[in-house]
Design a protein around this motif. Sequence first.
Motif, PDB file in Angstrom:
ATOM      1  N   ASP A   1      -7.460   8.189 -11.587  1.00 43.15           N
ATOM      2  CA  ASP A   1      -7.505   7.498 -12.710  1.00 43.15           C
ATOM      3  C   ASP A   1      -6.727   6.175 -12.644  1.00 43.15           C
ATOM      4  OD1 ASP A   1      -8.990   9.355 -13.891  1.00 43.15           O
ATOM      5  OD2 ASP A   1      -7.290  10.270 -15.090  1.00 43.15           O
ATOM      6  N   LEU A   2      -5.403   6.156 -11.788  1.00 39.38           N
ATOM      7  CA  LEU A   2      -4.490   5.127 -11.596  1.00 39.38           C
ATOM      8  C   LEU A   2      -5.219   4.193 -10.802  1.00 39.38           C
ATOM      9  CD1 LEU A   2      -1.786   4.225 -12.324  1.00 39.38           C
ATOM     10  CD2 LEU A   2      -1.010   5.291 -10.220  1.00 39.38           C
ATOM     11  N   PHE A   3      -6.238   4.433  -9.802  1.00 42.83           N
ATOM     12  CA  PHE A   3      -6.899   3.621  -9.077  1.00 42.83           C
ATOM     13  C   PHE A   3      -7.991   3.102  -9.349  1.00 42.83           C
ATOM     14  CE2 PHE A   3      -9.542   2.624  -5.091  1.00 42.83           C
ATOM     15  CZ  PHE A   3      -8.472   1.795  -4.482  1.00 42.83           C
ATOM     16  N   ALA A   4      -8.517   3.445 -10.641  1.00 42.44           N
ATOM     17  CA  ALA A   4      -9.552   2.882 -11.443  1.00 42.44           C
ATOM     18  C   ALA A   4      -9.542   1.256 -11.681  1.00 42.44           C
ATOM     19  CB  ALA A   4      -9.852   3.607 -12.669  1.00 42.44           C
ATOM     20  N   ASP A   5     -10.723   0.605 -10.966  1.00 45.67           N
ATOM     21  CA  ASP A   5     -10.810  -0.763 -11.219  1.00 45.67           C
ATOM     22  C   ASP A   5      -9.862  -1.443 -10.324  1.00 45.67           C
ATOM     23  OD1 ASP A   5     -12.722  -0.532 -13.396  1.00 45.67           O
ATOM     24  OD2 ASP A   5     -10.685  -0.523 -14.853  1.00 45.67           O
ATOM     25  N   ARG A   6      -9.419  -0.752  -9.155  1.00 49.60           N
ATOM     26  CA  ARG A   6      -8.754  -1.333  -8.139  1.00 49.60           C
ATOM     27  C   ARG A   6      -9.418  -1.316  -6.810  1.00 49.60           C
ATOM     28  NH1 ARG A   6      -3.529  -2.727 -10.386  1.00 49.60           N
ATOM     29  NH2 ARG A   6      -3.464  -1.743 -12.408  1.00 49.60           N
ATOM     30  N   ARG A   7      -9.188  -1.962  -5.847  1.00 50.61           N
ATOM     31  CA  ARG A   7      -9.906  -1.820  -4.477  1.00 50.61           C
ATOM     32  C   ARG A   7      -9.423  -1.827  -3.363  1.00 50.61           C
ATOM     33  NH1 ARG A   7     -10.968  -6.249  -1.539  1.00 50.61           N
ATOM     34  NH2 ARG A   7      -9.932  -8.385  -1.988  1.00 50.61           N
ATOM     35  N   ARG A   8      -8.058  -1.840  -3.248  1.00 45.02           N
ATOM     36  CA  ARG A   8      -7.202  -1.742  -2.020  1.00 45.02           C
ATOM     37  C   ARG A   8      -5.873  -1.024  -2.260  1.00 45.02           C
ATOM     38  NH1 ARG A   8      -4.550  -7.742  -0.887  1.00 45.02           N
ATOM     39  NH2 ARG A   8      -4.128  -8.416  -3.131  1.00 45.02           N
ATOM     40  N   VAL A   9      -5.284  -0.740  -1.142  1.00 38.48           N
ATOM     41  CA  VAL A   9      -4.047   0.057  -1.316  1.00 38.48           C
ATOM     42  C   VAL A   9      -3.018  -0.818  -0.314  1.00 38.48           C
ATOM     43  CG1 VAL A   9      -2.765   2.017  -0.937  1.00 38.48           C
ATOM     44  CG2 VAL A   9      -4.893   2.397  -1.703  1.00 38.48           C
ATOM     45  N   LEU A  10      -1.664  -0.988  -0.803  1.00 33.56           N
ATOM     46  CA  LEU A  10      -0.548  -1.599   0.007  1.00 33.56           C
ATOM     47  C   LEU A  10       0.397  -0.448   0.112  1.00 33.56           C
ATOM     48  CD1 LEU A  10      -0.094  -4.240   1.296  1.00 33.56           C
ATOM     49  CD2 LEU A  10       1.116  -4.867  -0.818  1.00 33.56           C
ATOM     50  N   LEU A  11       0.752  -0.197   1.434  1.00 32.63           N
ATOM     51  CA  LEU A  11       1.921   0.759   1.667  1.00 32.63           C
ATOM     52  C   LEU A  11       3.247   0.113   2.032  1.00 32.63           C
ATOM     53  CD1 LEU A  11      -0.690   2.780   3.905  1.00 32.63           C
ATOM     54  CD2 LEU A  11       0.534   3.756   1.744  1.00 32.63           C
ATOM     55  N   VAL A  12       4.165   0.653   1.261  1.00 33.69           N
ATOM     56  CA  VAL A  12       5.622   0.147   1.230  1.00 33.69           C
ATOM     57  C   VAL A  12       6.392   1.154   2.148  1.00 33.69           C
ATOM     58  CG1 VAL A  12       7.615  -0.929   0.179  1.00 33.69           C
ATOM     59  CG2 VAL A  12       5.412  -1.436  -0.546  1.00 33.69           C
ATOM     60  N   ALA A  13       7.355   0.843   3.128  1.00 34.75           N
ATOM     61  CA  ALA A  13       7.782   1.788   3.714  1.00 34.75           C
ATOM     62  C   ALA A  13       8.784   1.117   4.770  1.00 34.75           C
ATOM     63  CB  ALA A  13       7.030   2.980   4.333  1.00 34.75           C
ATOM     64  N   ARG A  14       9.707   1.772   5.257  1.00 30.05           N
ATOM     65  CA  ARG A  14      10.684   1.451   6.353  1.00 30.05           C
ATOM     66  C   ARG A  14      10.903   2.784   7.380  1.00 30.05           C
ATOM     67  NH1 ARG A  14      10.772  -4.154   7.264  1.00 30.05           N
ATOM     68  NH2 ARG A  14      11.950  -5.146   5.722  1.00 30.05           N
ATOM     69  N   GLY A  15      11.283   2.450   8.601  1.00 30.64           N
ATOM     70  CA  GLY A  15      11.646   3.576   9.480  1.00 30.64           C
ATOM     71  C   GLY A  15      10.631   4.641   9.664  1.00 30.64           C
ATOM     72  N   SER A  16      10.939   5.945   9.674  1.00 32.31           N
ATOM     73  CA  SER A  16      10.167   6.799  10.013  1.00 32.31           C
ATOM     74  C   SER A  16       9.009   6.806   8.893  1.00 32.31           C
ATOM     75  CB  SER A  16      10.950   8.319   9.873  1.00 32.31           C
ATOM     76  OG  SER A  16      11.522   8.620  10.843  1.00 32.31           O
ATOM     77  N   SER A  17       9.338   6.590   7.585  1.00 30.59           N
ATOM     78  CA  SER A  17       8.224   6.462   6.456  1.00 30.59           C
ATOM     79  C   SER A  17       7.447   5.660   6.573  1.00 30.59           C
ATOM     80  CB  SER A  17       9.236   6.075   5.065  1.00 30.59           C
ATOM     81  OG  SER A  17      10.098   7.247   4.857  1.00 30.59           O
TER      82      SER A  17
END
Length: 349
Positions: free
Chosen positions: A36-52
């Motif tokens: 539901d949250l992704f509806a009408d969206r088309r890409r994903v951006l991942l935010v992290a540092r280090g091991s994450s």
Amino acid sequence: MSTTSTTQMASEIAEQPDAARRTLDHLLPERDRLRDLFADRRRVLLVARGSSDNAAIYGRYLLEVTSGIPAGLAAPSVATHYRARLDLTDTLVVSVSQSGSTAEIVETQEWARSCGAATVSVSNVAGSPLAAAADLALTTQAGPEVAVPATKTYLAQMLALAVVADALGPSSSLADDLARVPAAVEGLLGQDVDAAATALSEVDRVVVSGRGFLLGTALETALKMEETCLRPVRGYSYADLRHGPISVVGEGVLAVLVAAAHGPLAEPMVELADDLHRRGARVLGLGGTPEFADRCDVHLAGPDLPETVEPVASIVPAQMMIERLALRLGLDPDNPRGLNKVTQTDITH
């Protein structure tokens, strides 16, 4: 025979099958909310540092290969220092932090929302600042992690990102394979890692390489070796190693290769092991095919899992090997010098 470790790190490594089961049970029901949250969206951006960040590399491969969704890794400084304004109205931003309290990641998630993104947090602490500010909080169920090196929280993060990929794909194709992960992890815990730790303790120059889905595992192995054992280690993708650095690999170098047992990149790792041997290096292999294992001077078995979920369990023998190496070097793997459980990169204001 392998000796029994009594460190907190070893205990938390051994807790991973149960942590994996709890995390999957808790997060798989969130797939409808993710869709539901992704509806009408088309890409994903991942935010992290280090091991994450290494877990996010795995998530990127899953999203693009299994879900068909363009994905990328954000540079938090774009938000926290350069204060750039981007149009993220077509983007789902997934912020990954074990503690959920790293200020830079929290600030970047807030920036993303102000730019129009929908936000998902992945953390191991319910009610953390990151979780509290996200549109949807995915809280992994690894339990409190006392040792400074991330082990069970890292594995749980990968599971959370796999749940995201499963939810956003055209069909729920990963769920059945993910259900096999806890047992696969359990099957790796009794492995004798003494020979691998010995091989690492006898050299000063180590390179680590992997490819595809297992790139993040290779980079995490290198990072954990540096953090926990205070050794300079270079982690490379297979392609980056081939594009120049391989020229300095020779006598006195131990190459740690993290290989897949299945998929299109299994055979190239066999070829890389042969090439490194011709250059005079020794090879320590993790996982891979039987042919790959035969090419290695020292080998640790990986899980019997499809390539898409193999990295979740493949990190386990690396964690065990690194914990044993730290003890062999007279170091405390639970409290590596100069590290804290929550890392703040710098002050942004």
